[in-house]
Design a protein around this motif. Structure first.
Motif, PDB file in Angstrom:
ATOM      1  N   SER A  16       5.450  -4.265  27.689  1.00  0.00           N
ATOM      2  CA  SER A  16       6.722  -3.666  28.116  1.00  0.00           C
ATOM      3  C   SER A  16       7.688  -4.700  28.680  1.00  0.00           C
ATOM      4  CB  SER A  16       6.478  -2.561  29.150  1.00  0.00           C
ATOM      5  OG  SER A  16       5.746  -3.060  30.262  1.00  0.00           O
ATOM      6  N   ARG A  66       8.161  -5.614  21.750  1.00  0.00           N
ATOM      7  CA  ARG A  66       8.667  -4.235  21.843  1.00  0.00           C
ATOM      8  C   ARG A  66       7.902  -3.288  20.931  1.00  0.00           C
ATOM      9  NH1 ARG A  66      15.287  -5.118  22.084  1.00  0.00           N
ATOM     10  NH2 ARG A  66      15.344  -5.684  24.316  1.00  0.00           N
ATOM     11  N   ASN A 122       4.765  -3.448  20.346  1.00  0.00           N
ATOM     12  CA  ASN A 122       3.403  -3.254  20.842  1.00  0.00           C
ATOM     13  C   ASN A 122       3.406  -2.199  21.950  1.00  0.00           C
ATOM     14  OD1 ASN A 122       0.873  -3.638  22.336  1.00  0.00           O
ATOM     15  ND2 ASN A 122       0.626  -5.469  21.091  1.00  0.00           N
ATOM     16  N   PRO A 123       2.735  -1.073  21.760  1.00  0.00           N
ATOM     17  CA  PRO A 123       2.776  -0.015  22.776  1.00  0.00           C
ATOM     18  C   PRO A 123       2.131  -0.408  24.098  1.00  0.00           C
ATOM     19  CG  PRO A 123       1.140   0.482  21.084  1.00  0.00           C
ATOM     20  CD  PRO A 123       1.909  -0.704  20.595  1.00  0.00           C
ATOM     21  N   GLU A 167      12.316  -2.122  30.568  1.00  0.00           N
ATOM     22  CA  GLU A 167      11.763  -3.331  29.974  1.00  0.00           C
ATOM     23  C   GLU A 167      11.846  -4.433  31.021  1.00  0.00           C
ATOM     24  OE1 GLU A 167      12.177  -5.513  25.734  1.00  0.00           O
ATOM     25  OE2 GLU A 167      14.044  -5.510  26.908  1.00  0.00           O
ATOM     26  N   GLN A 187      -4.358  -0.219  32.141  1.00  0.00           N
ATOM     27  CA  GLN A 187      -2.959   0.006  31.768  1.00  0.00           C
ATOM     28  C   GLN A 187      -1.980  -0.578  32.787  1.00  0.00           C
ATOM     29  OE1 GLN A 187      -2.162   1.480  28.606  1.00  0.00           O
ATOM     30  NE2 GLN A 187      -4.317   0.905  28.521  1.00  0.00           N
TER      31      GLN A 187
END
Length: 590
Positions: free
Chosen positions: A438, A432, A434-435, A100, A399
């Protein structure tokens, strides 16, 4: 930091942390530094086993009968009613690394976060930085975004731009005794396991409230035609190719000379608009606009302004990676791209007002991390934190890392934008969940230095109770892959020494040769838990006390962008140290 054998500095991700473990490893608290109000409970962090003591001591009583196991419990020698629940088994496989991004902005403009005032002595300024970094590490943050160019000046030794007035009090005056703040903060951040990202303002040339006269080497004096006055600021004209070239030169000079982990620019592109008598004042770029049109340019003025910023973002992204492929490039734009995107959102149109097409940069992949400033509460219907986060995640087609910025300084503040500490916790929780996201970046460090509204303790025993590493960036081409560890273990009278070494590897036709590890990860398996240690890549030996009760150690290496090597596991036997040979050696296996 390590470097000499037997000297090491570890940051721990304690999967299960007890008082006994704290004493063994010499920590002020479970994996962190001093805290204002230490908790009463023995356990801090996520449990993966029961709450028995580290080392797996016996739970049975009696000297003649150690107890018998019946239906998962333990009874004493009289078989009366003292039943201890069965201890859950510790998984054989080591836990994955917690990942994270936990960043914080350190603003130097206006002496906001550091230094506390102009003209501090070298010793005072350095002491403040040490306090700042120690606090960040104690809070289990893992990245500091340090402002090095607030206004066409430098908080480091530069041959291009003058020393900042926010350091010495006089622009262009170097510190005496001499030191380089950027070199200092990079070294000290890395010693604490923190990333250091250099934060640049690409266009601002003078901030409101500046007190020092401009240095003779400042761009407003050496190239006044490139600088405009707007809204009380001096602003380098984004439409001048020489301005773009200068900013690129400044940034790449820092990338070449300093061991930074990232380059960061924020939301100041074209300046935020100002009004006079109710009418918006246009930015005074007629000279550069006319040059563009005379040279055959076909874009409208608004599109031309956006393209000026687009070119800078793209060239920074390409230039940083060409210079050092492992240095990440990040942008922190205003949190709203345009009103109506998504449909419920209202507010400033950064696309039109700042000429910042942040969605384009994200969709083109011109950055490694994206930090939209989502400075509104989750309950604001027209600037909803979760709604905006979801929308930005949907636009992240490559991504890249999505690490929203949080207005942490607004906790328990004043005005309509203020919110309670519980709101900050909710924003972290939503991130956290939300996929596509990060991590988070907090504005700004001052809130943590003052423990505003008691947030430090709340974070340390809440969402930041466990350490985490920044997420890896595997898409960065040209970064050497992580080396394969070939560690060894030596038993001695007090426990073990884990030797951290690697086997030299050759480049293949499709990849560069591995580099030395940036960090080592050691996962120790005890009878009750896994304990993860992260130490610098220069470490050669790590002691493991026998009293810890560790049964095995798994070792991996991380490269500079956080990619992890295959694991090697070694048993930790209870054999005593032999004479002459200096111990018993055990080889690892994958």
């Amino acid at each position: 930091m390590a470097g000499k054998a037997g000297v090491w500095s570890a940051r721990l991700i304690i999967v299960r942390c007890s008082v006994a473990l704290v004493g063994l490893l010499g920590l002020g608290a479970c994996g962190g530094g001093p805290i204002a109000n230490p908790p009463a409970p023995e356990i801090v962090g996520q449990r993966t086993a029961d709450s028995g003591s580290v080392g797996g001591g016996s739970t049975a009583s009696g000297s003649t009968n150690r107890g018998s196991t019946a239906r998962g419990g333990v009874t004493d020698s009289t078989n009366r009613a003292r039943t201890v629940p069965a201890r859950p088994a510790v998984p054989v496989e080591p836990p994955p690394l917690a990942r994270e991004f936990r960043g914080v902005w350190v603003a130097t403009v206006g002496n906001m976060d550091w230094p506390s005032k102009r003209g501090l002595t070298t010793e005072q300024a350095q002491a403040e930085l040490i306090t700042l970094l120690d606090r960040a590490a104690a809070l289990k943050l893992n990245a500091v975004i340090f402002q090095v160019r607030p206004a066409a000046d430098a908080l480091y030794a530069s041959s291009i731009e003058p020393w900042s007035e926010y350091l010495t009090g006089t622009q262009g005056e170097k510190p005496d005794p001499y030191w380089d703040p950027l070199a200092f903060v990079v070294k000290e951040a890395h010693a604490r396991g923190l990333e250091l990202h250099a934060w640049f303002n690409p266009y601002r040339a003078r901030f409101t409230g500046s007190k020092s006269p401009l240095s003779r080497t400042h761009i407003a004096r050496t190239n006044p035609s490139l600088v405009k006055t707007y809204g009380g600021y001096l602003w380098m004209d984004p439409g001048e190719p020489a301005v773009r070239a200068r900013t690129l030169r400044v940034v790449l000079d820092v990338v070449k000379r300093y061991d930074i982990d990232g380059v960061h620019i924020d939301d100041y592109f074209y300046p935020y608009p100002v009004a006079r008598r109710g009418q918006r004042v246009d930015f005074p770029d007629t000279r550069s606009w006319q040059k563009y049109r005379t040279g055959g340019g076909k874009l409208t003025r608004d599109d031309w302004r956006r393209e000026n910023v687009n070119m800078l973002v793209q060239e920074l992204h390409e230039g940083v990676h060409k210079t050092k492929p492992w240095v990440r490039f990040g942008v922190s734009p205003f949190g709203i791209w345009r009103p109506g995107y998504p449909e419920s959102v209202r507010g400033l149109d950064a696309y039109q007002a700042l000429y910042a097409d942040a969605r384009k940069w994200l969709r083109e992949g011109w950055l490694d991390y994206f930090t939209p400033q989502l400075y509104w509460a989750t309950t604001r219907p027209q600037q909803s934190y979760p709604v905006l986060l979801d929308w930005w995640a949907s636009e992240n087609v490559h991504q890249r890392h999505l690490w929203p910025g949080n207005f942490t300084s607004q906790v328990a503040g004043r005005g309509s934008g203020a919110f309670p500490l519980s709101e900050l916790l909710e924003q972290i929780r939503i991130t956290r969940l939300n996929p596509g996201a990060s991590g988070n970046v907090h504005f700004s460090m001052r809130s943590f230095l003052t423990n505003q509204a008691g947030m430090n303790d709340t974070l340390m025993f809440g969402p930041y109770a466990q350490l985490a590493l920044p997420p890896a960036s595997p898409w960065l081409a040209g970064v050497p892959k992580p080396v394969l560890p070939t560690p060894g273990v030596t038993a001695n009278a007090t426990g073990w020494q884990v030797q951290l070494v690697t086997t030299p590897a050759q480049a293949t036709a499709s990849s560069a040769p591995p580099s030395a590890p940036w960090q080592w990860v050691l996962r120790l398996r005890t009878d009750t838990a896994w304990v993860t240690m992260i130490v610098p890549g220069s470490t050669t030996r790590v002691p493991v006390p026998r009293a810890l009760g560790a049964r095995a150690v798994t070792v991996t290496a991380l490269n500079r962008v956080g990619v992890e090597s295959p694991a090697v596991t070694l048993p930790l036997t209870t054999r005593s140290t032999g004479s002459g040979a200096g111990g018993s050696e055990f080889s690892g296996h994958q």
